[in-house]
Write a protein that holds these residues in place. Structure first.
Motif, PDB file in Angstrom:
ATOM      1  N   VAL A 283      10.873  67.317  55.791  1.00 50.53           N
ATOM      2  CA  VAL A 283      10.522  65.896  55.715  1.00 50.53           C
ATOM      3  C   VAL A 283      11.221  65.246  54.530  1.00 50.53           C
ATOM      4  O   VAL A 283      11.743  64.132  54.632  1.00 50.53           O
ATOM      5  CB  VAL A 283       8.991  65.727  55.630  1.00 50.53           C
ATOM      6  N   LEU A 284      11.252  65.947  53.391  1.00 51.98           N
ATOM      7  CA  LEU A 284      11.947  65.431  52.207  1.00 51.98           C
ATOM      8  C   LEU A 284      13.432  65.236  52.481  1.00 51.98           C
ATOM      9  O   LEU A 284      14.017  64.231  52.083  1.00 51.98           O
ATOM     10  CB  LEU A 284      11.753  66.378  51.023  1.00 51.98           C
ATOM     11  N   LEU A 285      14.043  66.185  53.195  1.00 48.65           N
ATOM     12  CA  LEU A 285      15.457  66.050  53.538  1.00 48.65           C
ATOM     13  C   LEU A 285      15.685  64.842  54.453  1.00 48.65           C
ATOM     14  O   LEU A 285      16.667  64.121  54.302  1.00 48.65           O
ATOM     15  CB  LEU A 285      15.971  67.312  54.215  1.00 48.65           C
TER      16      LEU A 285
ATOM     17  N   LEU B  48      19.460  60.325  44.079  1.00 49.25           N
ATOM     18  CA  LEU B  48      18.920  59.019  44.449  1.00 49.25           C
ATOM     19  C   LEU B  48      18.964  58.047  43.275  1.00 49.25           C
ATOM     20  O   LEU B  48      19.110  56.836  43.463  1.00 49.25           O
ATOM     21  CB  LEU B  48      17.484  59.167  44.965  1.00 49.25           C
ATOM     22  N   ILE B  49      18.864  58.576  42.068  1.00 51.05           N
ATOM     23  CA  ILE B  49      18.947  57.710  40.879  1.00 51.05           C
ATOM     24  C   ILE B  49      20.406  57.367  40.563  1.00 51.05           C
ATOM     25  O   ILE B  49      20.742  56.216  40.301  1.00 51.05           O
ATOM     26  CB  ILE B  49      18.270  58.398  39.673  1.00 51.05           C
ATOM     27  N   VAL B  50      21.277  58.367  40.591  1.00 51.76           N
ATOM     28  CA  VAL B  50      22.674  58.179  40.184  1.00 51.76           C
ATOM     29  C   VAL B  50      23.444  57.302  41.174  1.00 51.76           C
ATOM     30  O   VAL B  50      24.245  56.449  40.767  1.00 51.76           O
ATOM     31  CB  VAL B  50      23.371  59.547  40.005  1.00 51.76           C
TER      32      VAL B  50
ATOM     33  N   LEU C 126      17.622  57.575  52.895  1.00 56.20           N
ATOM     34  CA  LEU C 126      17.891  56.716  51.735  1.00 56.20           C
ATOM     35  C   LEU C 126      19.357  56.789  51.313  1.00 56.20           C
ATOM     36  O   LEU C 126      19.955  55.767  50.964  1.00 56.20           O
ATOM     37  CB  LEU C 126      16.983  57.108  50.563  1.00 56.20           C
ATOM     38  N   PHE C 127      19.929  57.987  51.348  1.00 54.14           N
ATOM     39  CA  PHE C 127      21.342  58.126  51.006  1.00 54.14           C
ATOM     40  C   PHE C 127      22.216  57.359  52.008  1.00 54.14           C
ATOM     41  O   PHE C 127      23.216  56.751  51.627  1.00 54.14           O
ATOM     42  CB  PHE C 127      21.759  59.590  50.946  1.00 54.14           C
ATOM     43  N   MET C 128      21.864  57.374  53.277  1.00 52.32           N
ATOM     44  CA  MET C 128      22.634  56.609  54.274  1.00 52.32           C
ATOM     45  C   MET C 128      22.478  55.103  54.039  1.00 52.32           C
ATOM     46  O   MET C 128      23.435  54.345  54.195  1.00 52.32           O
ATOM     47  CB  MET C 128      22.191  56.978  55.685  1.00 52.32           C
ATOM     48  N   LEU C 129      21.271  54.672  53.653  1.00 47.05           N
ATOM     49  CA  LEU C 129      21.057  53.262  53.310  1.00 47.05           C
ATOM     50  C   LEU C 129      21.907  52.886  52.094  1.00 47.05           C
ATOM     51  O   LEU C 129      22.540  51.821  52.081  1.00 47.05           O
ATOM     52  CB  LEU C 129      19.582  52.991  53.025  1.00 47.05           C
TER      53      LEU C 129
ATOM     54  N   PRO D  70      27.118  58.598  47.992  1.00 42.29           N
ATOM     55  CA  PRO D  70      25.785  59.079  48.362  1.00 42.29           C
ATOM     56  C   PRO D  70      25.813  60.156  49.442  1.00 42.29           C
ATOM     57  O   PRO D  70      25.048  61.123  49.379  1.00 42.29           O
ATOM     58  CB  PRO D  70      25.073  57.823  48.868  1.00 42.29           C
ATOM     59  N   VAL D  71      26.694  60.022  50.402  1.00 40.13           N
ATOM     60  CA  VAL D  71      26.791  61.014  51.478  1.00 40.13           C
ATOM     61  C   VAL D  71      27.290  62.340  50.910  1.00 40.13           C
ATOM     62  O   VAL D  71      26.746  63.408  51.229  1.00 40.13           O
ATOM     63  CB  VAL D  71      27.722  60.503  52.598  1.00 40.13           C
TER      64      VAL D  71
END
Length: 162
Positions: free
Chosen positions: A67-69, A146-148, A75-78, A120-121
């Motif tokens: 679920v975390l992945l 997610l922060i960087v 979010l990374f795709m966004l 991000p990807v």
């Protein structure tokens, strides 16, 4: 035969069956144990042989990790979509800035400008590949990513590129 007093019956072979002097053993760890060895030594050698097999098999991820992945991957795709829309919105401004920095500088600036949406990807894939076996390291790598890779234009420009 069983009697009513709870005595066990004697075992007998069915017709056509024979008993071999030394039974064949399927497990190679037990088969490699010398004949005079104790049962504890056979169990230890079987555990040592099984340890190598357990290390070779990949561990299954927990439901929470999956679920975390999914959430972090979304979010990374966004983030990648926001960075791409920002790059498209500012393409003309970047082209003008790249024109004044020479041919090599212009090419390098364009490469960095257009590769930023892939960061991000790349972070998600590299965190997954490098820390897949260690859940804590994977969670740490995803949170840092997610922060960087957070798209700052989304915050400071109020979504002007969207």
């Amino acid at each position: 035969m069983r009697t009513g007093s709870g005595d066990e019956r004697e075992s007998a072979l069915h017709s056509g069956w024979t008993v071999e002097a030394t039974p064949t053993i399927e497990d190679p760890a037990v088969a490699a144990t010398p004949v005079g060895a104790t049962a504890e030594a056979a169990a230890e050698s079987a555990d040592e042989a099984g340890a190598g097999e357990r290390e070779a098999q990949p561990q299954q991820m927990s439901n929470l990790t999956v679920v975390l992945l999914g959430l972090s991957g979304g979010l990374f795709m966004l983030y990648a979509w926001v960075w791409m829309s920002w790059a498209q919105y500012y393409a003309d401004v970047n082209a003008a800035a790249a024109a004044g920095s020479g041919s090599i500088g212009g090419v390098l600036q364009q490469i960095v400008f257009w590769i930023a949406p892939l960061a991000p990807v790349f972070w998600f894939i590299s965190a997954l590949v490098l820390a897949r076996a260690h859940t804590r390291k994977l969670v740490f790598a995803l949170v840092v990513g997610l922060i960087v890779t957070f798209p700052l234009p989304m915050v400071f420009l109020s979504g002007a590129a969207l």
